[in-house]
Every structure is written in structure tokens, then in C-alpha cells.
Scaffold this active site. Structure first.
Site, mmCIF file in Angstrom:
data_model
loop_
_atom_site.group_PDB
_atom_site.id
_atom_site.type_symbol
_atom_site.label_atom_id
_atom_site.label_comp_id
_atom_site.label_asym_id
_atom_site.label_seq_id
_atom_site.Cartn_x
_atom_site.Cartn_y
_atom_site.Cartn_z
ATOM 1 N N GLN A 63 32.096 38.201 32.278
ATOM 2 C CA GLN A 63 31.721 39.532 32.773
ATOM 3 C C GLN A 63 30.309 39.456 33.329
ATOM 4 O O GLN A 63 29.377 39.094 32.602
ATOM 5 C CB GLN A 63 31.765 40.520 31.592
ATOM 6 C CG GLN A 63 31.262 41.908 31.893
ATOM 7 C CD GLN A 63 30.795 42.615 30.624
ATOM 8 O OE1 GLN A 63 30.518 41.981 29.612
ATOM 9 N NE2 GLN A 63 30.714 43.924 30.679
ATOM 10 N N SER A 76 25.222 42.619 33.573
ATOM 11 C CA SER A 76 23.778 42.674 33.274
ATOM 12 C C SER A 76 22.959 41.805 34.209
ATOM 13 O O SER A 76 23.388 40.725 34.605
ATOM 14 C CB SER A 76 23.517 42.209 31.841
ATOM 15 O OG SER A 76 24.278 42.935 30.936
ATOM 16 N N GLU A 110 35.362 47.013 26.293
ATOM 17 C CA GLU A 110 34.482 46.063 25.604
ATOM 18 C C GLU A 110 34.098 46.615 24.236
ATOM 19 O O GLU A 110 34.116 45.902 23.232
ATOM 20 C CB GLU A 110 33.208 45.833 26.441
ATOM 21 C CG GLU A 110 32.220 44.901 25.772
ATOM 22 C CD GLU A 110 31.023 44.544 26.671
ATOM 23 O OE1 GLU A 110 30.660 45.361 27.531
ATOM 24 O OE2 GLU A 110 30.487 43.434 26.501
ATOM 25 N N GLU A 141 21.237 51.884 20.197
ATOM 26 C CA GLU A 141 20.576 53.108 20.695
ATOM 27 C C GLU A 141 21.440 53.747 21.795
ATOM 28 O O GLU A 141 21.625 54.966 21.832
ATOM 29 C CB GLU A 141 19.181 52.781 21.262
ATOM 30 C CG GLU A 141 18.148 52.390 20.224
ATOM 31 C CD GLU A 141 18.307 50.958 19.715
ATOM 32 O OE1 GLU A 141 19.023 50.155 20.362
ATOM 33 O OE2 GLU A 141 17.732 50.631 18.672
HETATM 34 C C1 LIG Z 1 25.251 37.867 22.759
HETATM 35 C C2 LIG Z 1 25.207 38.675 24.013
HETATM 36 C C3 LIG Z 1 26.193 38.526 24.944
HETATM 37 C C4 LIG Z 1 26.173 39.253 26.130
HETATM 38 N N1 LIG Z 1 27.168 39.035 27.053
HETATM 39 C C5 LIG Z 1 27.109 39.694 28.226
HETATM 40 C C6 LIG Z 1 28.089 39.418 29.231
HETATM 41 O O1 LIG Z 1 28.990 38.571 29.049
HETATM 42 N N2 LIG Z 1 27.985 40.051 30.410
HETATM 43 C C7 LIG Z 1 27.013 40.983 30.667
HETATM 44 O O2 LIG Z 1 27.011 41.552 31.741
HETATM 45 N N3 LIG Z 1 26.057 41.264 29.734
HETATM 46 C C8 LIG Z 1 26.088 40.637 28.526
HETATM 47 N N4 LIG Z 1 25.123 40.895 27.568
HETATM 48 C C9 LIG Z 1 24.015 41.797 27.908
HETATM 49 C C10 LIG Z 1 23.990 43.119 27.147
HETATM 50 O O3 LIG Z 1 24.976 43.981 27.645
HETATM 51 C C11 LIG Z 1 22.577 43.683 27.289
HETATM 52 O O4 LIG Z 1 21.712 42.799 26.608
HETATM 53 C C12 LIG Z 1 22.463 45.058 26.715
HETATM 54 O O5 LIG Z 1 23.182 45.994 27.472
HETATM 55 C C13 LIG Z 1 20.992 45.507 26.635
HETATM 56 O O6 LIG Z 1 20.342 45.312 27.852
HETATM 57 P P1 LIG Z 1 18.920 44.571 27.931
HETATM 58 O O7 LIG Z 1 19.031 43.310 27.159
HETATM 59 O O8 LIG Z 1 18.522 44.488 29.343
HETATM 60 O O9 LIG Z 1 17.924 45.499 27.116
HETATM 61 P P2 LIG Z 1 17.208 46.811 27.681
HETATM 62 O O10 LIG Z 1 18.184 47.670 28.387
HETATM 63 O O11 LIG Z 1 15.984 46.405 28.403
HETATM 64 O O12 LIG Z 1 16.821 47.545 26.316
HETATM 65 C C14 LIG Z 1 15.657 47.196 25.551
HETATM 66 C C15 LIG Z 1 15.547 48.157 24.379
HETATM 67 O O13 LIG Z 1 15.396 49.508 24.857
HETATM 68 C C16 LIG Z 1 16.403 50.355 24.295
HETATM 69 N N5 LIG Z 1 16.802 51.358 25.303
HETATM 70 C C17 LIG Z 1 17.062 51.137 26.616
HETATM 71 N N6 LIG Z 1 17.440 52.270 27.216
HETATM 72 C C18 LIG Z 1 17.430 53.245 26.275
HETATM 73 C C19 LIG Z 1 17.716 54.654 26.265
HETATM 74 N N7 LIG Z 1 18.121 55.273 27.391
HETATM 75 N N8 LIG Z 1 17.635 55.323 25.096
HETATM 76 C C20 LIG Z 1 17.239 54.672 23.946
HETATM 77 N N9 LIG Z 1 16.923 53.360 23.892
HETATM 78 C C21 LIG Z 1 17.025 52.651 25.033
HETATM 79 C C22 LIG Z 1 17.551 49.421 23.970
HETATM 80 O O14 LIG Z 1 18.379 49.965 22.962
HETATM 81 C C23 LIG Z 1 16.823 48.159 23.502
HETATM 82 O O15 LIG Z 1 16.445 48.301 22.161
HETATM 83 C C24 LIG Z 1 25.123 40.180 26.374
HETATM 84 C C25 LIG Z 1 24.115 40.344 25.411
HETATM 85 C C26 LIG Z 1 24.140 39.602 24.249
HETATM 86 C C27 LIG Z 1 23.047 39.795 23.236
#
Ligand SMILES: Cc1cc2nc3c(=O)[nH]c(=O)nc-3n(C[C@H](O)[C@H](O)[C@H](O)COP(=O)(O)OP(=O)(O)OC[C@H]3O[C@@H](n4cnc5c(N)ncnc54)[C@H](O)[C@@H]3O)c2cc1C
Length: 429
Positions: free
Chosen positions: A151, A154, A269, A399
């Protein structure tokens, strides 16, 4: 003493299991059919060894089983994706019947495909949005573990707010030319195909200018670079696109409809990660609480009242997860697609599994800090603990789950969104 009493009550009353029993009773013929199929297709003696409680023999047989071949066989029989229509590689069963199939597969410790992003996410998305040609081409090999999926949503600047993503797809005749970067792409290094969301119109607001594509991961211009995580494994990747060409026939949904299609994937998912998916892997995070209790009884940890209390609490919460998942399954039985309520079980399961894995380390004691290299049990439990840290991030953070629950389940006011109607190209990023 008190916690032991509660544990006995929970284990004997088990409302979730009685629901299971009623489902099984409804279709015991199906359970028998699946069991007979397993007897014929698994190595001789497997089913009998499970029935006799001969774990060592079953473990040895599991190690010797040719995994890919087995997953293909299970898929061809339709049991890996039991609710999918037969013509697309499923068994055409109702969700409640699929639960019976999964109960039997779980009972006999049947190995399943790790193609969860395919079976649990791309599959349901294609069933809802795909063309006939796409369904016939992609669903059977997905179910049979012949084509693995990833997928690609991100990006470095777009995780929780994935609709702000910047990967660009520009039309060129019957093709799209893609440039950009994705991150955290689980299984990207072994996937044959990926679900890709890209921006096709930067002058529309962020949710409106997106389209959804199926991408051949071996197409020229796709570069996959592994990322090492704290378990020491490289389960996910960065993926770069450099003038990658995608035929228009690989677009899912209309141009500009990518957000709606992606939402289907994300809802599924959450269901898959919550353990509620009828096609999901057995024991998705947190299933093994009974095994943990058994280990605690065996190694004496059960004798410590504080630890015993934590274990009992986990048993109770584990049953709650199961019952809630049954409720979600009942909703799907009525033919309703995965909805925002999947966020309830995703949120609870993720946090529950982290608590469970932490207590597992306490039960393991010193073995959790240093273990003999032949001690596979300790190695796998420590890996489970380290891996569980990702549960509250992957598939949407806790969150974000709470935001979805607040807005879409409880009906609370939405967060103010100042960029909703602004063209994406004018947004500060
Ligand atoms: C093991 C693993 C596998 C993954 N596999 C995939 C995959 O196969 N394909 C894919 O596309 N993605 C994948 N991901 C990505 C995952 O979907 C993102 O890491 C996740 O959506 C968070 O995005 P970010 O890491 O950019 O954090 P950010 O969005 O930058 O968030 C940082 C912090 O801010 C908080 N935050 C952000 N916005 C808000 C809000 N509006 N209100 C309150 N708090 C908020 C978050 O909760 C977090 O604590 C994977 C992640 C992990 C850890």
C-alpha cells in the site's frame, strides 16, 4: 485469590465463545467440510496431532510444510478469502460462515498467507470499486498468495493527513506518468503490485485532486529502498517513482475519485488490523493471552499476585475485543461495508496488544533480557514486544482513531479545517 476467581468466571462464562458456538452450530456441516478438506490436504496426521494436543509434532510439521505451495492450495480452495465470490477466487460464503471457516483454520493452526495488504485491503477495495477486468485479473492470484501486494499512501510530508500527498500522476494519452516518493511501504520489497494514490489535479482542493492506481512494482522507474526497524527486520521501505508509466486501465474509480477509493482501503485496513476481518490472519495482535497465562502458570509467574491481576485484566479485555469483533462481523453479515466503527476495534486492539506484550515481558522475566540462541520462544516474544510499538501508529495513529470516533461515531463537532476548499497547489507544505 480474587483475580483467580474472576479468571475462572471469564473462562467458563465466555459469552464470546457461546456466540461462536451458535455460529458453529448454525453451520457445523461447513466446519466438518473444512476439517475434511484439511485432513485430505495437510500432511497426514496434522489434524489428528492437533486434536491430540501434540504441539511438538504440529510445530515440526509446520516447519516442513512448503509455505508458498500451501498458501496457493488454501487459496485455490477458496478458504483464504471465503467471502469473495467464487469467480474471483473465494468460496462465496456469508461473513458468519467465513467465521466458521476461520475458526476451523485457527483451531488446526493452519498457516495463512502473509499477503494481508492484498487480501485484507486491496481485495475488498477492488471488489467495491474495480472493473470486471481488474477483479478477474487481480483477485485470484492475490487470494492464492501468487501475487503479494503493498500500500503506497504515506509520504514523508503526508501521514495522518494523507490527503495532502504530493506524488504526482500526469496524463499522457492512455498512460499516466508518475513522479514522487512514498514511505513506510510495508512489504514493498517483495510486492508484485501496489495500491497507489497520486495527485492528478493540483489545482483542486487536496481531497478532490487525487486518483487511485494499481502499480506494477517492477515497472521501470520504481525504486524500493528498505528501512530497518527496531526489531532488526526491514519490513517496510521508501519507494521512489521516476517517470513511472501506468496504463489508464490500472486506474481504480474515476479520475479525481481517489480519496473515496482510498477511504475504502483505509476502513478495511482498520478492520484487518483490529483482528475483526473475517479473512484476517489468526491471532492478529493480542490473540495469545491464553498462551501467556499458560506460560505464567508453568514458570511460576502466576504466583505473583500483582502480575496475576494484570493477566486477568488482559484476559477480560481479550474477551471484550473478541465480542466487539463479533459485533462488527454481525454488521458485515447484514451486507454493510466496513464503516468508521472499525476505528473502535483498531484503537482498542492496538493499545491492548501493547499492554499484553509489556506484561509478556514481565512473565518472561530474565529471559526477556538475555536468552539462549536456541530459545525461540523468548526470541519470538521479545520480537512481538518490540513490533507492538508500531501498533498505535500503523493504519492511522491512536490520536487519529479518536478523532474519527469523536466525529463520525459520536457525532462531535469536526476539527476546524482551514484548507478544505483551498487548491492543493496554494497550500503551505
Ligand atoms: C509499522 C508501520 C507500517 C506502515 N505501513 C504502511 C504502508 O504499508 N503503507 C502506507 O502508506 N503507510 C504505512 N505506514 C504509515 C502510517 O500510516 C503512518 O505512519 C501514520 O498514518 C502516521 O503518519 P506519520 O508517521 O506521518 O505521523 P504524523 O502524521 O506526522 O503524526 C505525528 C504525530 O502527530 C499526531 N497527529 C497528527 N495529526 C493529528 C491530529 N489531526 N490530531 C491529533 N493528533 C495528530 C499523530 O497522532 C502522531 O502522534 C506504516 C507505519 C508503520 C509504523
Amino acid at each position: 485469590m480474587r483475580s483467580t476467581t474472576i479468571l475462572i468466571m471469564v473462562m467458563t462464562e465466555q459469552p464470546s465463545d457461546s456466540s461462536m458456538d451458535s455460529i458453529a452450530a448454525m453451520d457445523s456441516g461447513l466446519a466438518t467440510r473444512v476439517t475434511e478438506w484439511l485432513k485430505e490436504n495437510l500432511p497426514a496426521g496434522w489434524v489428528e496431532a492437533v486434536d491430540a494436543g501434540d504441539t511438538e509434532k504440529v510445530n515440526l510439521m509446520r516447519l516442513a510444510l512448503p509455505y508458498e505451495e500451501w498458501c496457493e492450495k488454501l487459496g485455490k480452495a477458496g478458504w483464504a478469502t471465503a467471502t469473495w465470490p467464487v469467480e474471483y477466487g473465494g468460496a462465496g460464503l456469508e461473513p458468519a460462515q467465513a467465521k466458521v471457516v476461520n475458526e476451523v483454520l485457527n483451531r488446526y493452526k493452519v498457516p495463512r498467507s502473509f499477503n494481508v495488504l492484498g487480501i485484507g485491503m486491496a481485495g475488498p477495495t477492488l471488489l467495491q470499486w474495480g472493473t470486471e477486468e481488474q477483479k478477474k485479473r487481480f483477485l485470484p492470484p492475490m487470494a492464492q498468495h501468487r501475487e503479494i501486494w503493498c500500500q503506497m499512501f504515506s509520504e514523508p510530508g503526508a501521514g495522518s493527513d494523507v490527503a495532502s500527498l504530493a506524488t504526482r500522476a500526469m496524463r499522457d494519452g492512455d498512460e499516466w506518468v508518475v513522479n514522487g516518493q512514498k514511505v513506510w511501504t510495508t512489504l514493498g520489497h517483495i510486492a508484485h503490485y501496489g495500491m497507489l494514490v497520486a495527485r492528478t489535479d493540483p489545482d483542486l482542493p487536496k481531497h478532490k485532486g487525487l486518483s487511485y492506481f494499481l502499480l506494477d512494482m517492477h515497472a521501470p522507474g520504481v525504486e524500493v529502498r528498505p528501512l530497518v526497524q527496531m526489531t532488526g527486520e526491514a519490513e517496510f521501505n521508501e519507494v521512489f517513482f521516476n517517470d513511472v508509466r501506468i496504463p489508464d486501465s490500472m486506474r481504480v474509480g474515476a479520475v479525481g475519485e481517489g480519496w473515496a477509493v482510498a477511504t475504502t482501503t483505509l476502513m478495511n485496513e482498520r478492520v484487518a488490523l483490529s483482528g475483526a476481518g473475517s479473512e484476517g490472519m489468526a491471532n492478529v495482535g493480542g490473540g495469545p493471552v491464553d498462551a501467556l497465562v499458560a506460560l505464567a502458570v508453568k514458570n511460576g509467574a502466576w504466583g505473583e499476585p500483582v502480575l496475576r491481576n494484570k493477566l486477568v485484566q488482559l484476559v477480560i479485555e481479550g474477551r471484550i475485543v473478541k465480542i466487539t469483533n463479533l459485533r462488527a462481523a454481525a454488521r458485515r453479515k447484514q451486507g454493510k461495508p466496513a464503516g468508521p466503527e472499525g476505528s473502535i476495534t483498531k484503537l482498542f486492539q492496538a493499545e491492548y496488544n501493547q499492554r499484553l506484550q509489556s506484561v509478556a515481558m514481565e512473565v518472561l522475566g530474565c529471559r526477556a533480557m538475555a536468552w539462549d540462541e536456541t530459545d525461540l520462544e523468548a526470541a519470538s516474544m521479545v520480537r512481538g514486544f518490540l513490533r507492538s510499538r508500531a501498533n498505535t501508529i500503523e493504519g492511522g495513529t491512536s490520536e487519529i482513531m479518536r478523532n474519527i470516533l469523536g466525529e463520525r461515531v459520536l457525532g462531535l463537532p469536526k476539527e476546524p479545517s482551514v484548507d478544505k476548499d483551498v487548491p492543493w497547489s496554494e497550500l503551505r507544505r
